[in-house]
Design a protein around this motif. Structure first.
Motif, PDB file in Angstrom:
ATOM      1  N   MET A 240      44.491  44.876  30.345  1.00 11.89           N
ATOM      2  CA  MET A 240      43.551  44.401  29.320  1.00 11.89           C
ATOM      3  C   MET A 240      43.972  44.853  27.938  1.00 11.89           C
ATOM      4  O   MET A 240      43.926  44.090  26.970  1.00 11.89           O
ATOM      5  N   ALA A 241      44.418  46.103  27.815  1.00  9.72           N
ATOM      6  CA  ALA A 241      44.863  46.628  26.522  1.00  9.72           C
ATOM      7  C   ALA A 241      46.107  45.885  26.049  1.00  9.72           C
ATOM      8  O   ALA A 241      46.219  45.545  24.856  1.00  9.72           O
TER       9      ALA A 241
ATOM     10  N   GLN B 247      42.940  48.407  33.126  1.00 14.37           N
ATOM     11  CA  GLN B 247      42.737  48.791  31.728  1.00 14.37           C
ATOM     12  C   GLN B 247      44.018  48.603  30.924  1.00 14.37           C
ATOM     13  O   GLN B 247      43.983  48.129  29.787  1.00 14.37           O
ATOM     14  N   ARG B 248      45.159  48.952  31.514  1.00 15.73           N
ATOM     15  CA  ARG B 248      46.434  48.762  30.824  1.00 15.73           C
ATOM     16  C   ARG B 248      46.714  47.289  30.558  1.00 15.73           C
ATOM     17  O   ARG B 248      47.185  46.923  29.497  1.00 15.73           O
TER      18      ARG B 248
ATOM     19  N   SER C 130      46.938  42.833  26.783  1.00 15.45           N
ATOM     20  CA  SER C 130      46.624  41.437  26.471  1.00 15.45           C
ATOM     21  C   SER C 130      45.955  41.292  25.108  1.00 15.45           C
ATOM     22  O   SER C 130      45.902  40.191  24.557  1.00 15.45           O
ATOM     23  N   ARG C 131      45.432  42.368  24.565  1.00 17.88           N
ATOM     24  CA  ARG C 131      44.795  42.336  23.241  1.00 17.88           C
ATOM     25  C   ARG C 131      45.809  42.399  22.114  1.00 17.88           C
ATOM     26  O   ARG C 131      45.473  42.183  20.970  1.00 17.88           O
ATOM     27  N   HIS C 132      47.041  42.738  22.428  1.00 17.81           N
ATOM     28  CA  HIS C 132      48.064  42.910  21.387  1.00 17.81           C
ATOM     29  C   HIS C 132      48.887  41.687  21.201  1.00 17.81           C
ATOM     30  O   HIS C 132      49.074  40.785  21.755  1.00 17.81           O
TER      31      HIS C 132
END
Length: 64
Positions: free
Chosen positions: A59-60, A56-57, A62-64
């Protein structure tokens, strides 16, 4: 597996407290074995939770 090998393996498990011979002559896993299995299952669940958290970290991030 040859019968003598099975007999030796069972003797080793009994000596280690991992198995027991029942009154009917059959063998069963001991409480010690079940405790080890439960501890392993708990550790695997903890590891899985940790992997999910890390995923989850990632993925989070990689969205930034």
């Amino acid at each position: 597996m040859p019968a003598p090998t099975v007999t030796r393996c069972l003797a080793t498990l009994i000596e280690a407290g991992m198995a027991t011979q029942l009154s009917n002559g059959r063998y069963a896993l001991s409480i010690k074995t079940l405790e080890i299995a439960q501890a392993h299952a708990n550790e695997m669940a903890h590891a899985s939770d940790r992997i999910n958290e890390l995923n989850q970290r990632v993925m989070a991030a990689s969205r930034h």
